[in-house]
Design a protein around this motif. Structure first.
Motif, mmCIF file in Angstrom:
data_model
loop_
_atom_site.group_PDB
_atom_site.id
_atom_site.type_symbol
_atom_site.label_atom_id
_atom_site.label_comp_id
_atom_site.label_asym_id
_atom_site.label_seq_id
_atom_site.Cartn_x
_atom_site.Cartn_y
_atom_site.Cartn_z
ATOM 1 N N PHE A 276 6.386 1.836 6.676
ATOM 2 C CA PHE A 276 7.820 0.511 7.283
ATOM 3 C C PHE A 276 8.161 -0.433 7.554
ATOM 4 N N ARG A 277 8.710 1.371 9.156
ATOM 5 C CA ARG A 277 9.261 0.700 10.406
ATOM 6 C C ARG A 277 8.541 0.611 11.029
ATOM 7 N N SER A 278 7.677 1.201 11.260
ATOM 8 C CA SER A 278 6.269 1.037 12.585
ATOM 9 C C SER A 278 4.677 0.197 12.343
ATOM 10 N N PHE A 279 4.137 0.623 10.689
ATOM 11 C CA PHE A 279 3.133 -0.166 11.105
ATOM 12 C C PHE A 279 3.135 -1.098 10.395
ATOM 13 N N LEU A 280 4.090 -1.536 9.003
ATOM 14 C CA LEU A 280 3.458 -2.820 9.024
ATOM 15 C C LEU A 280 3.896 -3.729 9.885
ATOM 16 N N PRO A 281 5.491 -3.576 10.733
ATOM 17 C CA PRO A 281 5.616 -5.045 11.549
ATOM 18 C C PRO A 281 4.360 -4.951 12.061
ATOM 19 N N LYS A 282 3.380 -3.747 12.576
ATOM 20 C CA LYS A 282 2.587 -4.252 13.459
ATOM 21 C C LYS A 282 1.627 -5.077 13.227
ATOM 22 N N ALA A 283 1.204 -4.341 11.799
ATOM 23 C CA ALA A 283 0.036 -6.274 10.965
ATOM 24 C C ALA A 283 0.885 -7.052 10.447
ATOM 25 N N ARG A 284 1.810 -6.758 10.723
ATOM 26 C CA ARG A 284 2.614 -8.296 10.356
ATOM 27 C C ARG A 284 2.176 -9.099 11.632
ATOM 28 N N ALA A 285 2.505 -8.615 12.914
ATOM 29 C CA ALA A 285 2.158 -9.033 14.547
ATOM 30 C C ALA A 285 0.743 -9.335 14.856
ATOM 31 N N ALA A 286 -0.220 -9.041 13.665
ATOM 32 C CA ALA A 286 -2.097 -8.699 13.938
ATOM 33 C C ALA A 286 -2.016 -10.428 12.884
ATOM 34 N N GLY A 287 -0.973 -10.563 12.024
ATOM 35 C CA GLY A 287 -1.568 -12.006 10.924
ATOM 36 C C GLY A 287 -1.055 -11.544 9.682
ATOM 37 N N VAL A 288 -0.689 -10.292 9.770
ATOM 38 C CA VAL A 288 -0.808 -9.404 7.667
ATOM 39 C C VAL A 288 0.008 -10.971 6.998
ATOM 40 N N ASP A 289 -0.185 -11.056 5.884
ATOM 41 C CA ASP A 289 1.547 -11.802 5.712
ATOM 42 C C ASP A 289 2.167 -10.825 4.589
ATOM 43 N N ASP A 290 3.309 -11.970 4.346
ATOM 44 C CA ASP A 290 3.684 -11.016 3.424
ATOM 45 C C ASP A 290 3.543 -11.095 1.498
ATOM 46 N N GLU A 291 3.147 -11.847 1.183
ATOM 47 C CA GLU A 291 2.331 -11.531 0.564
ATOM 48 C C GLU A 291 1.121 -10.422 0.264
ATOM 49 N N LEU A 292 0.164 -10.433 0.966
ATOM 50 C CA LEU A 292 -0.186 -8.733 1.226
ATOM 51 C C LEU A 292 0.452 -7.395 1.716
ATOM 52 N N ILE A 293 1.402 -7.440 2.126
ATOM 53 C CA ILE A 293 1.781 -6.302 2.334
ATOM 54 C C ILE A 293 2.147 -6.631 0.793
ATOM 55 N N ASP A 294 2.623 -7.167 -0.001
ATOM 56 C CA ASP A 294 3.530 -6.184 -1.118
ATOM 57 C C ASP A 294 1.906 -5.842 -2.231
ATOM 58 N N LEU A 295 1.210 -7.067 -1.834
ATOM 59 C CA LEU A 295 -0.576 -6.295 -2.720
ATOM 60 C C LEU A 295 -0.604 -5.062 -2.214
ATOM 61 N N MET A 296 -0.803 -5.072 -1.152
ATOM 62 C CA MET A 296 -1.271 -3.400 -0.340
ATOM 63 C C MET A 296 0.052 -1.918 -1.086
ATOM 64 N N THR A 297 1.432 -3.171 -1.173
ATOM 65 C CA THR A 297 2.162 -1.358 -0.876
ATOM 66 C C THR A 297 3.065 -1.477 -2.498
ATOM 67 N N ARG A 298 2.085 -2.378 -3.260
ATOM 68 C CA ARG A 298 3.403 -2.568 -4.094
ATOM 69 C C ARG A 298 2.085 -2.612 -5.837
ATOM 70 N N ARG A 299 1.324 -3.990 -5.931
ATOM 71 C CA ARG A 299 0.788 -4.422 -6.859
ATOM 72 C C ARG A 299 -0.344 -3.267 -6.825
ATOM 73 N N ASN A 300 -1.480 -3.210 -5.480
ATOM 74 C CA ASN A 300 -2.449 -2.076 -5.520
ATOM 75 C C ASN A 300 -1.814 -1.152 -6.324
ATOM 76 N N PRO A 301 -0.114 -0.343 -5.755
ATOM 77 C CA PRO A 301 -0.663 1.059 -6.287
ATOM 78 C C PRO A 301 -0.316 1.301 -7.673
ATOM 79 N N LEU A 302 0.113 -0.036 -8.324
ATOM 80 C CA LEU A 302 0.185 0.032 -9.670
ATOM 81 C C LEU A 302 -0.681 -0.168 -10.437
ATOM 82 N N ARG A 303 -1.531 -1.159 -10.083
ATOM 83 C CA ARG A 303 -2.915 -1.413 -10.929
ATOM 84 C C ARG A 303 -3.536 -0.343 -10.424
ATOM 85 N N PHE A 304 -3.947 0.634 -9.676
ATOM 86 C CA PHE A 304 -4.333 1.773 -9.543
ATOM 87 C C PHE A 304 -3.975 2.855 -10.522
ATOM 88 N N LEU A 305 -2.434 3.456 -10.621
ATOM 89 C CA LEU A 305 -2.220 4.105 -11.547
ATOM 90 C C LEU A 305 -2.502 4.027 -13.018
#
Length: 332
Positions: A276-305
């Motif tokens: 959260f403190r280092s990698f995701l800010p770099k991803a945002r700077a590279a163009g990854v938006d908050d919707e996609l970050i929410d998908l990867m960090t919240r919705r995907n884990p819930l769908r996996f489980l």
């Protein structure tokens, strides 16, 4: 409404409003040499682990940790329950077997059917006579391009147990190798690919493999974020962006795999919050938006489980982009 099985009991997925860490260790013991490095001890480190999770809950809304310390890895379900209660972060415990160098004697030459029965029993009645039930099978391990014979039996037993109980399977692919062989073995039992997560793929610099795993429907874990001695985060980000650009954001899981007390913030390590403190800010700077970050960090884990979409699930969107390791016996 789908529910998760946590160390505190059933939890509706609607209660998980913040991000998850889908591959972590909160208590484990993989010390085979006496140097005490690969240890997170319930006596010495529990308060520190709890404090880190509580701080991440306050700062980033951390809502869930999938804890993949399984049989033979020094698991402690009661300690997980205490960490969860005191940090306010839900914890999902696991069962299964790690890769061969860490197999307990019970693997031996035991048939797949008997190993499966052991796992199904734990899922039904709880871990180590605690009544605390696991919510996932993992991290089920192999090393090399193809699993060894004992590893194959452990993987097959995990897959059969998953089919029987409705749980999902998270793997350990040593240094990212062997994910395709794991997927082939697991799906050969009838386990659906979307109930499988292939571990440590961020340690494999092969975007074609990542695309193939995702295209087959499995989750691709970039789960050693911050372990710079194995792989730089810059390389991880490049590999992630390539997978997102290929349209597979709905198959990505992100985590840090904290597996040594030296990785804790209190000991100068990157800590559970590095994502959260280092990698995701770099991803945002590279163009990854908050919707996609929410998908990867919240919705995907819930769908996996759960194998089910969350109520507010949305189609994956692509990122808008411009664009020798340590001994493998130590990789967790």
């Amino acid at each position: 409404m789908p529910h998760l099985t946590t160390v505190a009991g059933p939890l509706p997925v609607s209660a998980v409003r913040g991000p998850a860490l889908p591959h972590e260790h909160l208590v484990l013991d993989l010390d085979r040499t006496g140097d005490d490095a690969a240890v997170l001890d319930a006596g010495r480190h529990l308060d520190t682990v709890t404090s880190e999770l509580a701080a991440l809950r306050a700062e980033f809304g951390l809502s869930l940790v999938i804890e993949l310390t399984c049989r033979g890895m020094g698991r402690d379900p009661r300690a997980l329950a205490r960490i969860s209660a005191e940090s306010g972060v839900a914890v999902v415990a696991s069962t299964g077997w790690y890769y061969e160098p860490f197999h307990p004697d019970e693997i031996g030459g035991t048939p797949v059917e008997q190993l499966t029965a052991t796992l199904v029993q734990e899922i039904a009645v709880g871990l180590d006579s605690t009544g605390i039930r696991p919510g996932v099978l993992g991290e089920i391990g192999s090393h090399g391009e193809r699993p060894s014979e004992p590893e194959s039996r452990a993987l097959l037993a995990s897959a059969h147990a998953a089919v029987a109980t409705g749980l999902s399977v998270a793997t350990h692919a040593q240094l990212g190798r062997g994910g395709l062989a794991q997927l082939e073995l697991l799906t050969g039992t009838g386990l659906a690919p979307h109930r499988i997560c292939l571990g440590h793929q961020d340690l494999l610099d092969d975007p074609a493999v990542h695309r193939e795993l995702a295209a087959r429907g499995a989750y691709v874990a970039f789960d050693t974020v911050g372990k710079e001695s194995y792989q730089s985060d810059d390389t991880r980000l490049r590999l992630l962006l390539a997978l997102l650009e290929a349209g597979h954001g709905d198959r990505v899981l992100l985590s840090c795999d904290i597996s040594r007390h030296g990785y804790l913030e209190s000991e100068g390590g990157q800590g559970y919050g590095h994502l959260f403190r280092s990698f995701l800010p770099k991803a945002r700077a590279a163009g990854v938006d908050d919707e996609l970050i929410d998908l990867m960090t919240r919705r995907n884990p819930l769908r996996f489980l759960t194998g089910a979409d969350t109520d507010d699930d949305a189609p994956a969107t692509n990122a808008n982009t411009d664009t020798d390791t340590e001994s493998d016996t130590e990789e967790i």
